[in-house]
Scaffold this motif. Structure first.
Motif, mmCIF file in Angstrom:
data_model
loop_
_atom_site.group_PDB
_atom_site.id
_atom_site.type_symbol
_atom_site.label_atom_id
_atom_site.label_comp_id
_atom_site.label_asym_id
_atom_site.label_seq_id
_atom_site.Cartn_x
_atom_site.Cartn_y
_atom_site.Cartn_z
ATOM 1 N N VAL A 1 15.251 25.942 -38.109
ATOM 2 C CA VAL A 1 15.373 25.318 -36.788
ATOM 3 C C VAL A 1 16.791 24.790 -36.587
ATOM 4 O O VAL A 1 17.388 24.963 -35.520
ATOM 5 N N ALA A 2 17.362 24.163 -37.618
ATOM 6 C CA ALA A 2 18.726 23.632 -37.508
ATOM 7 C C ALA A 2 19.739 24.757 -37.292
ATOM 8 O O ALA A 2 20.584 24.679 -36.389
ATOM 9 N N LEU A 3 19.641 25.812 -38.104
ATOM 10 C CA LEU A 3 20.577 26.934 -37.973
ATOM 11 C C LEU A 3 20.367 27.655 -36.640
ATOM 12 O O LEU A 3 21.339 28.058 -35.987
ATOM 13 N N GLY A 4 19.120 27.779 -36.218
ATOM 14 C CA GLY A 4 18.835 28.402 -34.926
ATOM 15 C C GLY A 4 19.449 27.623 -33.777
ATOM 16 O O GLY A 4 19.975 28.194 -32.827
ATOM 17 N N GLY A 5 19.396 26.294 -33.860
ATOM 18 C CA GLY A 5 20.014 25.461 -32.835
ATOM 19 C C GLY A 5 21.519 25.627 -32.783
ATOM 20 O O GLY A 5 22.114 25.737 -31.710
ATOM 21 N N VAL A 6 22.136 25.652 -33.953
ATOM 22 C CA VAL A 6 23.595 25.820 -34.023
ATOM 23 C C VAL A 6 23.999 27.179 -33.461
ATOM 24 O O VAL A 6 24.945 27.282 -32.669
ATOM 25 N N LEU A 7 23.289 28.228 -33.854
ATOM 26 C CA LEU A 7 23.618 29.566 -33.350
ATOM 27 C C LEU A 7 23.408 29.661 -31.841
ATOM 28 O O LEU A 7 24.164 30.338 -31.152
ATOM 29 N N GLY A 8 22.398 28.975 -31.331
ATOM 30 C CA GLY A 8 22.168 28.959 -29.894
ATOM 31 C C GLY A 8 23.307 28.298 -29.149
ATOM 32 O O GLY A 8 23.761 28.788 -28.107
ATOM 33 N N VAL A 9 23.807 27.194 -29.688
ATOM 34 C CA VAL A 9 24.932 26.501 -29.059
ATOM 35 C C VAL A 9 26.187 27.364 -29.105
ATOM 36 O O VAL A 9 26.928 27.452 -28.117
ATOM 37 N N VAL A 10 26.425 28.022 -30.229
ATOM 38 C CA VAL A 10 27.593 28.902 -30.341
ATOM 39 C C VAL A 10 27.477 30.061 -29.354
ATOM 40 O O VAL A 10 28.459 30.437 -28.702
ATOM 41 N N SER A 11 26.272 30.615 -29.228
ATOM 42 C CA SER A 11 26.050 31.703 -28.276
ATOM 43 C C SER A 11 26.382 31.261 -26.854
ATOM 44 O O SER A 11 27.067 31.972 -26.114
ATOM 45 N N LEU A 12 25.917 30.095 -26.475
ATOM 46 C CA LEU A 12 26.202 29.583 -25.131
ATOM 47 C C LEU A 12 27.682 29.237 -24.961
ATOM 48 O O LEU A 12 28.245 29.413 -23.883
ATOM 49 N N ALA A 13 28.314 28.762 -26.026
ATOM 50 C CA ALA A 13 29.739 28.437 -25.956
ATOM 51 C C ALA A 13 30.573 29.693 -25.745
ATOM 52 O O ALA A 13 31.570 29.679 -25.018
ATOM 53 N N ILE A 14 30.158 30.790 -26.370
ATOM 54 C CA ILE A 14 30.872 32.054 -26.167
ATOM 55 C C ILE A 14 30.726 32.494 -24.714
ATOM 56 O O ILE A 14 31.692 32.928 -24.082
ATOM 57 N N LEU A 15 29.522 32.370 -24.169
ATOM 58 C CA LEU A 15 29.311 32.750 -22.770
ATOM 59 C C LEU A 15 30.122 31.881 -21.813
ATOM 60 O O LEU A 15 30.575 32.345 -20.774
ATOM 61 N N GLY A 16 30.303 30.617 -22.162
ATOM 62 C CA GLY A 16 31.052 29.696 -21.313
ATOM 63 C C GLY A 16 32.539 29.694 -21.590
ATOM 64 O O GLY A 16 33.258 28.830 -21.107
ATOM 65 N N ASP A 17 33.033 30.640 -22.365
ATOM 66 C CA ASP A 17 34.454 30.764 -22.725
ATOM 67 C C ASP A 17 35.000 29.530 -23.424
ATOM 68 O O ASP A 17 36.192 29.235 -23.340
ATOM 69 N N VAL B 1 32.474 38.731 -26.219
ATOM 70 C CA VAL B 1 31.312 38.359 -25.415
ATOM 71 C C VAL B 1 30.061 39.083 -25.899
ATOM 72 O O VAL B 1 28.951 38.562 -25.782
ATOM 73 N N ALA B 2 30.209 40.269 -26.471
ATOM 74 C CA ALA B 2 29.067 41.035 -26.968
ATOM 75 C C ALA B 2 28.382 40.332 -28.139
ATOM 76 O O ALA B 2 27.228 40.628 -28.454
ATOM 77 N N LEU B 3 29.061 39.389 -28.766
ATOM 78 C CA LEU B 3 28.474 38.645 -29.879
ATOM 79 C C LEU B 3 27.443 37.633 -29.395
ATOM 80 O O LEU B 3 26.516 37.285 -30.123
ATOM 81 N N SER B 4 27.566 37.172 -28.156
ATOM 82 C CA SER B 4 26.679 36.145 -27.624
ATOM 83 C C SER B 4 25.203 36.542 -27.617
ATOM 84 O O SER B 4 24.364 35.771 -28.095
ATOM 85 N N PRO B 5 24.818 37.714 -27.108
ATOM 86 C CA PRO B 5 23.390 38.051 -27.135
ATOM 87 C C PRO B 5 22.845 38.248 -28.549
ATOM 88 O O PRO B 5 21.683 37.974 -28.813
#
Length: 70
Positions: A14-30, A37-41
């Motif tokens: 759950v902790a790692l999933g949360g961190v990866l989710g935040v990183v994914s959204l940060a990539i989308l938000g530049d 950008v292909a790394l985000s999904p």
């Protein structure tokens, strides 16, 4: 499916999933310069998998490999 993910393993997922989710959204938000950008999904999907397996304490891959951390 039978539960095969232990408490500490589930918390880690759950902790790692949360961190990866935040990183994914940060990539989308530049917010992370130079990240493709292909790394985000990919990170988003991995994040969801970790969050779901951590919350349900069930992992299909563990079942296939015969691993049980409970």
């Amino acid at each position: 499916m039978e539960q095969n993910v232990g408490r500490s393993d589930g918390i880690g997922r759950v902790a790692l999933g949360g961190v990866l989710g935040v990183v994914s959204l940060a990539i989308l938000g530049d917010a992370i310069a130079g990240a493709p950008v292909a790394l985000s999904p990919v990170l988003g999907a991995l994040s969801l998998i970790l969050l779901i397996t951590g919350a349900t304490n069930t992992c299909g891959l563990y079942s296939l490999l015969g691993v049980d951390t409970t």
